[in-house]
Scaffold this active site. Structure first.
Site, PDB file in Angstrom:
ATOM      1  N   GLY A   1     127.421  13.750 -58.588  1.00 38.99           N
ATOM      2  CA  GLY A   1     128.720  14.412 -58.545  1.00 38.99           C
ATOM      3  C   GLY A   1     129.021  14.989 -59.925  1.00 38.99           C
ATOM      4  O   GLY A   1     128.745  14.345 -60.945  1.00 38.99           O
TER       5      GLY A   1
ATOM      6  N   ARG B   1     117.249   7.716 -48.299  1.00 37.11           N
ATOM      7  CA  ARG B   1     116.283   8.423 -49.141  1.00 37.11           C
ATOM      8  C   ARG B   1     115.168   7.511 -49.674  1.00 37.11           C
ATOM      9  O   ARG B   1     114.158   7.971 -50.163  1.00 37.11           O
ATOM     10  CB  ARG B   1     117.020   9.104 -50.308  1.00 37.11           C
ATOM     11  CG  ARG B   1     117.861  10.282 -49.870  1.00 37.11           C
ATOM     12  CD  ARG B   1     118.856  10.723 -50.923  1.00 37.11           C
ATOM     13  NE  ARG B   1     120.054   9.893 -50.949  1.00 37.11           N
ATOM     14  CZ  ARG B   1     121.101  10.087 -51.755  1.00 37.11           C
ATOM     15  NH1 ARG B   1     121.093  11.087 -52.619  1.00 37.11           N
ATOM     16  NH2 ARG B   1     122.150   9.274 -51.723  1.00 37.11           N
TER      17      ARG B   1
HETATM   18  C1  UD1 Z   1     127.547   8.656 -55.617  1.00 38.52           C
HETATM   19  C2  UD1 Z   1     128.792   9.492 -55.977  1.00 38.52           C
HETATM   20  C3  UD1 Z   1     128.386  10.561 -56.977  1.00 38.52           C
HETATM   21  C4  UD1 Z   1     127.727   9.920 -58.186  1.00 38.52           C
HETATM   22  C5  UD1 Z   1     126.568   9.013 -57.781  1.00 38.52           C
HETATM   23  C6  UD1 Z   1     126.097   8.193 -58.954  1.00 38.52           C
HETATM   24  C7  UD1 Z   1     130.201   9.526 -53.974  1.00 38.52           C
HETATM   25  C8  UD1 Z   1     130.659  10.334 -52.806  1.00 38.52           C
HETATM   26  N1  UD1 Z   1     129.313  10.116 -54.777  1.00 38.52           N
HETATM   27  O1  UD1 Z   1     126.632   9.520 -54.953  1.00 38.52           O
HETATM   28  O2  UD1 Z   1     129.540  11.289 -57.378  1.00 38.52           O
HETATM   29  O3  UD1 Z   1     127.288  10.908 -59.073  1.00 38.52           O
HETATM   30  O4  UD1 Z   1     126.990   8.064 -56.771  1.00 38.52           O
HETATM   31  O5  UD1 Z   1     124.945   7.441 -58.677  1.00 38.52           O
HETATM   32  O6  UD1 Z   1     130.667   8.426 -54.165  1.00 38.52           O
HETATM   33  N2  UD1 Z   1     127.865   3.027 -50.113  1.00 38.52           N
HETATM   34  C9  UD1 Z   1     128.556   2.150 -49.307  1.00 38.52           C
HETATM   35  N3  UD1 Z   1     129.103   2.617 -48.158  1.00 38.52           N
HETATM   36  C10 UD1 Z   1     129.017   3.916 -47.782  1.00 38.52           C
HETATM   37  C11 UD1 Z   1     128.316   4.812 -48.624  1.00 38.52           C
HETATM   38  C12 UD1 Z   1     127.743   4.340 -49.790  1.00 38.52           C
HETATM   39  O7  UD1 Z   1     128.659   0.964 -49.611  1.00 38.52           O
HETATM   40  O8  UD1 Z   1     129.586   4.258 -46.729  1.00 38.52           O
HETATM   41  C13 UD1 Z   1     127.243   2.499 -51.366  1.00 38.52           C
HETATM   42  C14 UD1 Z   1     125.738   2.648 -51.425  1.00 38.52           C
HETATM   43  O9  UD1 Z   1     125.086   1.476 -50.958  1.00 38.52           O
HETATM   44  C15 UD1 Z   1     125.468   2.858 -52.913  1.00 38.52           C
HETATM   45  C16 UD1 Z   1     126.766   3.452 -53.420  1.00 38.52           C
HETATM   46  O10 UD1 Z   1     127.752   3.226 -52.451  1.00 38.52           O
HETATM   47  O11 UD1 Z   1     125.209   1.636 -53.578  1.00 38.52           O
HETATM   48  C17 UD1 Z   1     126.633   4.954 -53.694  1.00 38.52           C
HETATM   49  O12 UD1 Z   1     126.221   5.595 -52.500  1.00 38.52           O
HETATM   50  P1  UD1 Z   1     125.098   6.709 -52.521  1.00 38.52           P
HETATM   51  O13 UD1 Z   1     124.880   7.156 -51.139  1.00 38.52           O
HETATM   52  O14 UD1 Z   1     123.950   6.279 -53.310  1.00 38.52           O
HETATM   53  O15 UD1 Z   1     125.904   7.868 -53.284  1.00 38.52           O
HETATM   54  P2  UD1 Z   1     125.294   9.007 -54.186  1.00 38.52           P
HETATM   55  O16 UD1 Z   1     124.866  10.116 -53.311  1.00 38.52           O
HETATM   56  O17 UD1 Z   1     124.306   8.458 -55.109  1.00 38.52           O
HETATM   57 MG    MG Z   2     123.305   6.662 -55.271  1.00 38.57          MG
END
Ligand code: UD1
Ligand code: MG
Length: 456
Positions: free
Chosen positions: A140, A16
């Site tokens: 979430g 995004r």
């Molecule tokens: C996530 C939470 C959501 C919360 C929000 C807060 C989940 C499924 N959802 O959503 O409930 O309200 O954060 O900001 O967890 N990442 C990895 N590996 C992956 C996917 C993500 O390391 O496979 C890391 C990303 O780099 C990031 C973090 O995890 O720093 C959160 O991922 P992101 O995709 O931003 O989740 P949100 O949609 O924001």
């Molecule tokens: Mg996030």
């Protein structure tokens, strides 16, 4: 805190952001957001930090260096899958693990510490840091049962219309009993709208096992902002900037216009210093007491001594001592060392040079690759001719010397102590101590000559 560990999630692609730069490396107030998160976790005092890296793994490691251990998530299958990658490092340990997203740079160390205490006081297996959002879109949602107990977190994309009305959100920060976390992770599936392994599903798994699951509601929603796109990045920047500025003001720094003053997270500023509008203090800069910086000055990775003024000027990777005046409109380029009681005036450029105490370069000069001795006066328009098209050469000016206006000092060249260079000279050879050097054509007056030219 004893037996406390941290996992920082930083492997996601950050689609995004629509950027070539890996999401968690986007700077907020001059520092990559993941570095803010690591620094905050460090100040809580955990025993080990594991950062989960994936996209741009090498760059993240470069930035964080020895501040963290690393686990590689080769494929980004979701936040639960990400945490699971830390199993080989943390899996066998007893204790508490705090999980923080690398894209939530505003969560304060104090809030993380309060979350840990709340978690321990409640003897919980999992505690979520939540907040109440005016607009919860994208986060979430935290679902609670009739008795108010947390039962589940449902992602925006999986939520029903009714669930979307819930305003308590998951900040993405949690505390877990370490053993319970890794056991529950193995039970998470990817049966959801995004086909991902969601870390928040661990909450429901533990709750269904009748483990104690709690939520700590932080009163300040702004802390919990998750940076998923450039708009959120600008909001994070604004919030963090306000926070940094407030800290300095409360410590005795006057900021005339906080809205136009930009201070990096790691800069230090002494009391009674005044920051005028349009000032940027970036990187690892240290500003002394009683300084006046600005208006419109940029100081990057530099130290500025007590009582120094930097007016409408740029100082990069340099050290400036006390009671010196710079500007307006001066440019101090990297690797310069400026002494105390020095005056560097308008339209002066200094590069990789050392100016001892009491030197004056008041107007329109270029000083590059030079050493200027104490109390030397560099007249208006003096140029160190340091570059021959291939190499840079050094100019040395002895103490108490006087360089007349519009002189060229063709490097390599050495001017002795107490020497005097006549205005307009082009100096190509060494000038001994105490010598007067004149290196220009002599003036010749042709008397009664102009009228004979018959120009009119
Ligand atoms: C996530 C939470 C959501 C919360 C929000 C807060 C989940 C499924 N959802 O959503 O409930 O309200 O954060 O900001 O967890 N990442 C990895 N590996 C992956 C996917 C993500 O390391 O496979 C890391 C990303 O780099 C990031 C973090 O995890 O720093 C959160 O991922 P992101 O995709 O931003 O989740 P949100 O949609 O924001
Ligand atoms: Mg996030």
């Amino acid at each position: 805190m004893s037996n406390t560990y941290a996992v920082i999630l930083a492997a996601g692609q950050g689609t995004r952001m629509k950027s070539k730069l890996y999401k968690v490396l986007h700077p907020v107030c001059g520092k990559p957001m993941v570095e803010h998160v690591v620094n905050h976790v460090q100040s809580v005092g955990v025993n080990r930090i594991v950062t989960i890296v994936g996209h741009g793994a090498e760059m993240v490691r470069e930035h964080l260096g020895d501040n963290s251990e690393y686990a590689l998530q080769e494929e980004q299958l979701g936040t639960a899958h990400a945490v699971e990658q830390a199993k080989s490092i943390l899996g066998d340990l007893q204790g508490t693990t705090i999980v923080v997203c690398g894209d939530t740079p505003l969560i304060r160390p104090e809030t993380m510490a309060a979350l840990l205490i709340y978690h321990q006081d409640n003897k919980a297996k999992a505690t979520i840091l939540t907040a109440v959002a005016e607009d919860p879109t994208g986060y979430g949602r935290v679902l609670r049962d009739a008795s108010g107990q947390v039962s589940q977190i449902v992602e925006q994309k999986d939520a029903t219309e009714e669930q979307k009305l819930v305003t308590e959100i998951n900040t993405g920060t949690y505390c877990f009993d370490n053993a319970a976390l890794f056991e529950a992770l193995s039970k998470v599936d990817n049966n959801n709208a995004q086909g991902e392994y969601y870390l928040p599903d661990v909450i429901e798994i533990l709750q269904k096992q009748n483990e104690i699951v709690t939520a700590y509601v932080t009163p300040d929603f702004t802390e919990t902002l998750g940076v998923n796109d450039r708009f959120a990045l600008s909001q994070a920047e604004l919030l963090m900037r306000a926070r940094i500025n407030e800290r300095h003001m409360r410590n005795g720094v006057t900021i005339i216009d906080p809205a136009s003053t930009y201070i990096s997270a790691d800069a230090t500023i002494g009391s009674d210093t005044i920051l005028q509008p349009g000032t940027m203090i970036e990187g690892q800069s240290a500003i002394g007491e009683d300084c006046i910086i600005g208006p419109n000055s940029q100081i990057v990775n530099s130290t500025i001594g007590d009582g120094t003024k930097v007016h409408s000027s740029v100082v990069l990777d340099s050290a400036v001592a006390e009671h010196t005046a710079i500007g307006p409109f001066a440019h101090i380029r990297p690797d310069s060392t400026i002494g105390s009681h020095v005056k560097i005036g308008n339209f002066v450029e200094v590069k990789k040079s050392k100016l001892e105490d009491d030197v004056k370069v008041s107007h329109l000069s270029y000083i590059g690759d030079a050493e200027i001795g104490e109390n030397a006066n560099i007249g208006c328009g003096t140029i160190t001719v340091n570059y021959d098209g291939k190499n840079k050469h050094k100019t040395v000016v002895g103490k108490n010397s006087f360089i007349g206006c519009n002189s060229n000092l063709v490097a390599p060249v050495e001017i002795g102590e107490g020497a005097f260079i006549a205005a307009g000279s082009t100096i190509t050879n060494e000038v001994p101590d105490d010598a007067l050097a004149i290196a220009r054509a002599r003036q010749e007056n042709k008397l009664n000559y102009v009228s004979k030219l018959n120009l009119k």
